[in-house]
Design an enzyme around this catalytic site. Structure first.
Site, mmCIF file in Angstrom:
data_model
loop_
_atom_site.group_PDB
_atom_site.id
_atom_site.type_symbol
_atom_site.label_atom_id
_atom_site.label_comp_id
_atom_site.label_asym_id
_atom_site.label_seq_id
_atom_site.Cartn_x
_atom_site.Cartn_y
_atom_site.Cartn_z
ATOM 1 N N ILE A 1 0.848 -1.199 0.000
ATOM 2 C CA ILE A 1 0.000 0.000 0.000
ATOM 3 C C ILE A 1 0.884 1.249 0.000
ATOM 4 C CG2 ILE A 1 -1.931 1.167 1.137
ATOM 5 C CD1 ILE A 1 -2.491 -1.545 2.579
ATOM 6 N N LEU B 1 13.063 -2.873 4.042
ATOM 7 C CA LEU B 1 13.005 -3.837 2.926
ATOM 8 C C LEU B 1 12.891 -5.282 3.417
ATOM 9 C CD1 LEU B 1 15.523 -2.215 0.376
ATOM 10 C CD2 LEU B 1 13.043 -1.932 0.521
ATOM 11 N N ALA C 1 5.059 -1.818 9.174
ATOM 12 C CA ALA C 1 4.604 -2.745 10.212
ATOM 13 C C ALA C 1 4.690 -4.159 9.678
ATOM 14 C CB ALA C 1 3.150 -2.438 10.603
ATOM 15 N N ASN D 1 8.415 -4.729 16.673
ATOM 16 C CA ASN D 1 8.452 -4.033 15.371
ATOM 17 C C ASN D 1 7.368 -2.956 15.260
ATOM 18 O OD1 ASN D 1 9.777 -4.197 12.560
ATOM 19 N ND2 ASN D 1 7.581 -4.063 12.140
ATOM 20 N N THR E 1 -6.200 -0.766 11.226
ATOM 21 C CA THR E 1 -6.812 -1.934 10.598
ATOM 22 C C THR E 1 -8.146 -2.293 11.252
ATOM 23 O OG1 THR E 1 -6.573 -4.347 10.411
ATOM 24 C CG2 THR E 1 -5.265 -3.305 12.094
ATOM 25 N N TYR F 1 -1.316 -8.952 16.415
ATOM 26 C CA TYR F 1 -1.209 -7.923 15.369
ATOM 27 C C TYR F 1 -2.198 -6.788 15.629
ATOM 28 C CZ TYR F 1 -2.266 -5.722 10.874
ATOM 29 O OH TYR F 1 -2.537 -4.800 9.886
ATOM 30 N N LYS G 1 -1.607 -2.581 16.679
ATOM 31 C CA LYS G 1 -2.184 -1.435 15.960
ATOM 32 C C LYS G 1 -3.026 -0.589 16.906
ATOM 33 C CE LYS G 1 -0.553 -2.040 11.832
ATOM 34 N NZ LYS G 1 0.118 -0.988 11.082
ATOM 35 N N ASN H 1 -9.994 -4.700 3.627
ATOM 36 C CA ASN H 1 -9.027 -5.511 2.871
ATOM 37 C C ASN H 1 -8.514 -4.785 1.641
ATOM 38 O OD1 ASN H 1 -10.424 -7.442 4.633
ATOM 39 N ND2 ASN H 1 -9.129 -8.908 3.574
ATOM 40 N N HIS I 1 -2.843 -13.211 1.237
ATOM 41 C CA HIS I 1 -4.076 -12.504 0.894
ATOM 42 C C HIS I 1 -4.831 -13.205 -0.228
ATOM 43 C CE1 HIS I 1 -2.398 -8.640 2.902
ATOM 44 N NE2 HIS I 1 -2.931 -9.470 3.762
#
Ligand SMILES: NC(=O)c1ccc[n+]([C@@H]2O[C@H](COP(=O)([O-])OP(=O)(O)OC[C@H]3O[C@@H](n4cnc5c(N)ncnc54)[C@H](O)[C@@H]3O)[C@@H](O)[C@H]2O)c1
Length: 327
Positions: free
Chosen positions: A12, A33, A75, A92, A117, A141, A145, A170, A187
């Site tokens: 994204i 990366l 993330a 992270n 999210t 997760y 967030k 999504n 996904h």
């Protein structure tokens, strides 16, 4: 003035960088990366390879660019991995996020657009899900967030730092330049299309006894370029002195896994073999957004998010990038 985009080499993020650049905005990317791709970022865009919370690297970036705002995508984002390795996710997503946001605040950068999210809602009590719905994530997760959302709210109260937390449903689809390529890919949309091209021998469908019309799970798919545009609108909102907010990004329309598969068959004209597997732990039956606040506050309207357009765009990208970014 430049916009710092963390995670700008990811899915994204890279589309948002592409859209920001197309609108003449100066952009700086910070990405380690680990899950991103250098070639997803146009060579003219400055890309710093490093962690989002690396304070000395951030100071260097802030000394080399006049950063006005930050879009924070960086993330780890696999639900299953977060269940297996929670420490990795809290380090992270939370520790790195805290270091990033405090360094930005110290440098006087007071506008943040944050990738949140629908996973922060957990198992929803009501569909469609509004921003005021209870938030009780069902996996680490989602908690990472939610922690950053709460931190941003506290920083607004304490320091007047302004933010828009965008709660994506999504993300799916591609632009001509940038598409979805995760390693591993979890996904549905890219996997449906990989099964159509033969790159995946068979598509796993997780669960067929959900309380939905065809028994498979229902999700709200948003085209990635619509998502990218919402970030640009959120930046404009903050520039205009708009208040901090939490905003869903969805279409309000849900599709079941089998509807996505069927649409994939139509769009590609290919068979898509499937295998039914047990449902994944913590996967809610139905996640569909009440997306009215995004329209009201940001003036955002999804334009490319009908399912066939989403699938067609990612299919075209996969056909022109058979190895994703790995070529
Ligand atoms: N894809 C979706 O449907 C979806 C839905 C809801 C929320 N989100 C959120 O949107 C954001 C982007 O998702 P995506 O699908 O593009 O993921 P992605 O993995 O493609 O992109 C994330 C990028 O961030 C980089 N990154 C991760 N941790 C980093 C760190 N500590 N320092 C520097 N770089 C780091 C990765 O290398 C990668 O390039 C994530 O925050 C994710 O949680 C995504």
């Amino acid at each position: 003035m430049a916009v710092l985009v963390t995670g700008g080499a990811g899915y994204i993020g890279s589309v948002t960088v592409e859209r920001l650049s197309a609108q003449g905005e100066a952009v700086v990317v910070l990405d380690d990366l680990f899950r991103g791709h250098r070639s997803a970022v146009a060579p003219v865009v400055p890309l710093y390879q490093g962690r989002a919370g690396d304070r000395s690297l951030l100071k260097k970036i802030l000394s080399e660019h006049k950063v006005e705002a930050c879009v924070h995508f960086a993330a780890l984002a696999y639900v299953g991995e977060s269940v297996q390795q929670p420490a990795k996710y809290f380090e992270n997503n939370v520790e790195q996020g805290v270091a990033l946001i405090t360094t930005l605040l110290d440098a006087g950068v007071r506008s943040i657009v944050f990738s949140s999210t629908c996973a922060t809602y957990g198992e929803p009590e009501q569909i469609p899900i509004s921003e005021d719905a209870p938030q009780w994530p069902t996996n680490p997760y989602g908690w990472t967030k939610l922690a950053l959302e709460r931190m941003l709210a506290a920083f607004d109260r304490a320091h007047g730092m302004k933010f828009v937390a965008l709660r994506y449903f999504n993300a799916a689809g591609a632009t001509e330049r940038s598409g979805e390529h995760h390693e591993p890919e979890s996904h549905l949309v890219p996997n449906v299309l990989k099964a159509a091209s033969g790159a995946l021998p068979i598509l796993s469908v997780f669960g067929q006894n959900y309380p939905t019309p065809d028994g498979t799970a229902i999700r709200d798919y948003v085209h990635v370029s619509d998502l990218a545009d919402a970030h640009i609108l959120a930046l404009k909102h903050l520039r205009a002195g708009g208040a901090s907010d939490f905003i869903n990004l969805g279409t309000g329309q849900g599709y079941s896994v089998m509807e996505v598969v069927e649409c994939g068959r139509k769009v590609t004209g290919r068979p898509i073999p499937i295998r039914i597997e047990p449902p994944r732990a913590g996967d809610p039956a139905r996640l569909v957004a009440d997306a009215s606040r995004a329209t009201k506050v940001l003036g955002w309207k999804p334009r490319k998010s009908d399912l066939a357009t989403i699938l067609r765009s990612q299919w075209d990208w996969q056909q022109s990038h058979p190895n994703g970014y790995a070529q």
